[in-house]
Design an enzyme around this catalytic site. Structure first.
Site, PDB file in Angstrom:
ATOM      1  N   HIS A   1      -7.862  54.669 -30.543  1.00  0.00           N
ATOM      2  CA  HIS A   1      -8.177  55.302 -31.818  1.00  0.00           C
ATOM      3  C   HIS A   1      -8.963  56.577 -31.479  1.00  0.00           C
ATOM      4  CE1 HIS A   1     -10.325  55.803 -35.668  1.00  0.00           C
ATOM      5  NE2 HIS A   1      -9.473  54.966 -36.207  1.00  0.00           N
TER       6      HIS A   1
ATOM      7  N   ASP B   1     -13.678  48.506 -27.228  1.00  0.00           N
ATOM      8  CA  ASP B   1     -13.693  48.727 -28.665  1.00  0.00           C
ATOM      9  C   ASP B   1     -13.051  47.512 -29.333  1.00  0.00           C
ATOM     10  OD1 ASP B   1     -13.155  49.354 -31.269  1.00  0.00           O
ATOM     11  OD2 ASP B   1     -11.954  51.136 -30.848  1.00  0.00           O
TER      12      ASP B   1
ATOM     13  N   GLN C   1     -10.835  46.079 -33.850  1.00  0.00           N
ATOM     14  CA  GLN C   1      -9.648  45.405 -34.386  1.00  0.00           C
ATOM     15  C   GLN C   1      -9.510  43.971 -33.875  1.00  0.00           C
ATOM     16  OE1 GLN C   1      -7.652  46.506 -36.681  1.00  0.00           O
ATOM     17  NE2 GLN C   1      -8.323  48.624 -36.800  1.00  0.00           N
TER      18      GLN C   1
ATOM     19  N   LYS D   1     -14.634  45.798 -41.084  1.00  0.00           N
ATOM     20  CA  LYS D   1     -13.330  45.277 -40.687  1.00  0.00           C
ATOM     21  C   LYS D   1     -13.365  43.758 -40.483  1.00  0.00           C
ATOM     22  CE  LYS D   1     -10.966  49.232 -38.557  1.00  0.00           C
ATOM     23  NZ  LYS D   1     -11.353  50.353 -39.273  1.00  0.00           N
TER      24      LYS D   1
ATOM     25  N   CYS E   1      -5.042  57.518 -37.096  1.00  0.00           N
ATOM     26  CA  CYS E   1      -6.054  58.048 -36.159  1.00  0.00           C
ATOM     27  C   CYS E   1      -5.675  57.744 -34.715  1.00  0.00           C
ATOM     28  CB  CYS E   1      -7.446  57.499 -36.448  1.00  0.00           C
ATOM     29  SG  CYS E   1      -8.158  58.184 -37.915  1.00  0.00           S
TER      30      CYS E   1
END
Lengths: 408, 453
Positions: free
Chosen positions: A123, A200, A203, A226, A364
């Site tokens: 991203h 990261d 997600q 999220k 993104c």
């Protein structure tokens, strides 16, 4: 023991909304998730009854808020199995967490000619902060590519790492393709060469169990919104020894020990990285969201969402001219697709008129789109409050759009 | 730089202070419509970029200027011989002149027109033909949705009125020349009303021109009603100087089995905003909305289109093309609305752009709102550069690069020109476009007035 979806759906007030007069089918969970009553109520309760600035007060309310905030930190610590609660830094979101590490770790460890590796799947929020620090430090940004299924070419990583490589930043799960990356293996390869790894997890925390100690990951970031929590709150996990060595990134109140105009000494972890009045009520909300997810059980959530993914994949692939981008062996419930001859924007707009919320565009992740030579995709991303009936609505919706776009 | 509130307040003051002049000479119906629109303007104001429909056109600089406003007819010294800069050779037309938004007092009676056709000023029509006028005036434009249209309706005094009675076919196109000529900077408000009755046919060619170098802002609204089985063409040629602002809103209502073609060609002008609104209000209508824009320097053209399929079995076809050079910016928004009962709709749309420089920009945005099930659409937007392969092909055959580029651009533009249903006009515009693309002169090549475009 399966999930009681009706009960779960009742927890999310927004799912009862009508969009353009039709029941909402919310398939934009990778962008942000909806909030259960338990989270919303918690926020309201604190604003109604306990709001007070934290860590400073001697009065009852301040202590109540402080306890709530620190309790949320412990909830996060246990959720990702961090060794200490002070390894949990509250930020405004995953983006700020990455920026903090890029700036502070970069300041301390990255010098001219050094290297940072990101993956081609990232991203923008895990690319741009590294580009900025590399530019500032005259360091080099290198990229680990992915194959046409959307899987990282992990066998190239070893050769990519040199003795100038300082850190690898990689996502656990791709937001635009749904690929689950082999982070454990990446960390092993990196650590064998003394390279740090930032994962990261924006997600993945809402889909997968994460154990930072078992992974031995150096930094891990995610966003509250999220994982069914409020917006404007996020987490940076970092190993204690690294965080202790890194300089503060933002200056202000809360992050200091002692201030004179000659010299300031900094507070201990985690406060060193939490300048200013923290977003404590949203942190408390995040705690409530994590507890909600834990009560349902992340494994159950993962299994059910996988069922949705398989059902939707099969259903969508039966549509003539529909191509799914991101066909990795290991995927979460994200489907990026295009239908031949129909622009993703049209598809998204027309589905919206049927009450179906999907995302369109580059998500993104422009490098991912460039890899496939496309401008963008339609992305449907599922959560445990979605149902197979809703996927049928999407399927019929896509068919309807296909019918509309007859070739002239 | 004035802020939007100051601009809106200035207009409110103008309306109140000029009330007597505004009301004077206008019919009661016009004045009632005016009053309502003024209230709407006070609510809406001049649209800013916060308004999604005006996202790519900043009107504040356009309005932030001490324009003069003519609230009554001012004699304008026009040498009729000068008008032929917009004349179309070999095109046998009925010519009508408007100066600064007003019907020109010296217009000759168009005796050539078939019996029953009315061509006159709006102000005159309102008084002379109240039954026809009141049935249509203010019925199609939407001052409640757009501050520009509200402002036009509030300040409207005159413009062109055309009435074509049942069954009458006007063979010779009516050519409307809108001249802006003033010795001071001027804001012109023009309000046109075209009524095409059942089984009638008419073609109107509108040429916008500036005759002096002053700064102009022209805010024009045209309402058109096309009755069952009527055929109507409207060609607009925008050819003003770079110091002018054109705001041009067209509202067309089509009844059963009617056929309408509009083609809006923007050759010159500083800032141009075209609002094309089409309401397909009867079954089996056909609408073709075409447009072309050739931009360079810092020109800006924004075409906003809204095709509303209210009834079943209609066909709409939209095609806009643009060539952009220099630091030009353009925008295209194509909204197609298919209402719940408008089954068996066919709606086609496409927007193609050629960017010749690194600094030229285009924002293109289709928008489909479809509530019916049985609909067929197609649309595409493209933004690209000159096709290098085609260029190579031409050069390999001995054509020099400049000429080859010219040929390709011309071919690109020609697709829109060939939709013109008036043969001599097609040739004429081909020539204009060729000249425009060559950048040789920046005005009609027969222009007798050196107006320093």
């Amino acid at each position: 023991m399966t999930l009681d979806i009706n009960k779960i759906r009742n927890d999310f007030p927004i799912l009862k909304e009508l969009i353009h007069g039709k029941p909402l089918v919310y398939f934009d969970n990778a962008a942000t998730t909806q909030k259960p009553r338990q989270v919303i109520d918690k926020l309201i309760e604190y604003y109604y009854k306990y709001n007070s600035n934290i860590h400073r007060g001697v009065h009852y309310l301040s202590n109540k808020s402080t306890d709530g905030n620190e309790n949320a930190r412990i909830i996060v610590q246990n959720f990702i199995n961090a060794k200490h609660s002070h390894e949990i830094i509250f930020t405004s979101g995953a983006t700020e967490s990455v920026n903090l590490v890029a700036n502070s770790f970069g300041d301390r460890y990255i010098a001219e000619g050094d290297e940072v590796i990101v993956s081609e799947l990232e991203h923008h929020s895990n690319i741009v902060p590294w580009q900025l620090i590399c530019e500032r430090k005259k360091a080099v940004l290198k990229v680990l590519p992915f194959n046409d299924q959307g899987e990282l070419m992990i066998d190239q990583l070893d050769d990519l790492i040199t003795d100038r490589t300082k850190i690898i930043a990689v996502n656990h799960i791709s937001n635009s393709l749904g690929t689950v990356n082999p982070i454990r293996k990446i960390i092993e390869i990196a650590h064998a060469k003394n390279v740090r790894v930032l994962v990261d997890a924006a997600q993945s925390v809402q889909h997968k169990t994460i154990d930072v100690q078992e992974l031995d990951v150096d930094f891990l970031v995610f966003s509250g919104h999220k994982i069914y929590g409020p917006t404007g709150i996020g987490v940076l996990y970092g190993k204690e020894e690294l965080l202790n060595e890194m300089p503060p990134w933002k200056g202000g109140g809360e992050m200091i020990q002692e201030v004179t105009f000659k010299k300031t000494t900094y507070n201990e972890l985690p406060y060193k990285f939490e300048a200013g009045t923290p977003n404590y009520i949203d942190a408390i909300g995040l705690g409530a969201a994590i507890e909600y997810v834990q009560n349902i059980g992340i494994e159950k959530i993962d299994a059910y969402e996988h069922e949705l993914l398989e059902y939707a994949t099969e259903k969508l692939l039966s549509i003539e001219g529909l191509k799914i981008y991101g066909t990795a062996e290991l995927k979460t419930s994200v489907i990026s697709f295009l239908v031949k001859g129909i622009h993703f924007y049209d598809m998204g707009m027309l589905l919206d008129q049927m009450g179906i919320a999907v995302r369109t565009g580059t998500h993104c992740t422009e490098p991912v789109m460039q890899h496939f030579g496309i401008d963008g995709t339609v992305r449907a991303s599922f959560s445990f409050y979605n149902t197979k009936e809703e996927i049928d609505v999407l399927y019929n919706g896509i068919l309807k759009v296909c019918k509309m776009f007859a070739v002239k | 730089m004035a802020d939007i509130n100051t601009i809106n307040k200035d207009f409110a003051d103008l309306f109140e202070q000029g009330k007597e002049l505004l009301v004077n000479g206008s019919s009661d119906h016009m004045n009632e419509t005016r009053e309502k629109a003024f209230v709407q303007f006070q609510e809406l104001g001049v649209p800013t970029r916060v308004n999604e429909n005006y996202k790519y056109t900043n009107l504040i600089p356009a309005f932030d200027h001490p324009y003069n406003v003519n609230l009554r007819y001012m004699e304008v010294d026009v040498d009729l011989n000068d008008i032929f800069q917009c004349d179309v050779p070999e095109l046998d037309t009925n010519m009508v002149l408007l100066t600064n938004g007003w019907y020109y007092g010296e217009n000759k009676e168009l005796t050539e027109l078939p019996k029953g056709v009315i061509v006159c000023g709006v102000q005159e029509a309102a008084v002379k033909y109240p039954d026809i006028f009141n049935a249509h005036y203010g019925k199609y434009a939407k001052p409640d949705e757009d501050g520009i249209v509200a402002l036009n309706t509030a300040l409207a005094k005159d413009g062109l009125f055309i009435y074509v009675p049942k069954g009458v076919v006007i063979e010779r196109p009516i050519q409307v020349v809108n001249l802006l000529r003033s010795d001071r900077d001027l804001m012109a408000t023009q309000r046109n009303l075209f009524i095409i009755e059942e089984n009638a046919q008419a073609k109107i060619i509108v040429c916008d021109h500036t005759l002096t170098h002053h700064k102009y802002l022209s805010n024009s609204v045209t309402e058109v009603n096309v009755a069952p089985n009527a055929v109507f063409d409207l060609y607009t040629l925008q050819n003003q100087h770079l110091n002018s602002v054109i705001l041009n809103s067209i509202f067309i209502r089509q009844d059963t089995n009617s056929n309408v073609l509009t083609n809006t060609i923007s050759l010159y002008g500083g800032t141009i905003r075209n609002n094309h609104h089409v309401l397909l209000d009867g079954e089996h209508c056909e609408n073709n909305t075409y447009g072309m824009y050739l931009l360079d320097n810092k020109q800006h053209v924004d075409n906003f289109t809204s095709i509303d399929h209210a009834k079943p079995n209609c066909l709409s076809n939209e095609h806009f093309k643009g060539v952009m050079d220099g630091e030009a910016t353009g925008a295209f928004a194509g909204r197609i609305n298919v209402r719940r009962d408008a089954q068996k709709t066919l709606a086609y749309q496409s927007n193609n752009n050629l960017l010749l420089s690194d600094d030229a920009q285009i924002y293109t945005k289709p928008q489909l709102i479809i509530d019916a099930d049985d609909v067929k659409c197609s649309h595409g937007a493209t933004v690209g550069q000159m096709d290098e392969d085609a260029l190579f092909y031409l050069r390999a055959r001995g054509i020099d690069e400049k000429e080859a580029r010219q040929m390709l651009m011309f071919a690109f533009a020609h697709e829109i020109i060939e939709k013109i249903r008036v043969e001599p006009l097609k040739d004429r515009i081909d020539a204009l476009v060729d000249t425009r693309l060559r950048g040789e002169i920046s005005k009609c090549n027969t222009c007798a007035i050196a107006c320093k475009n």
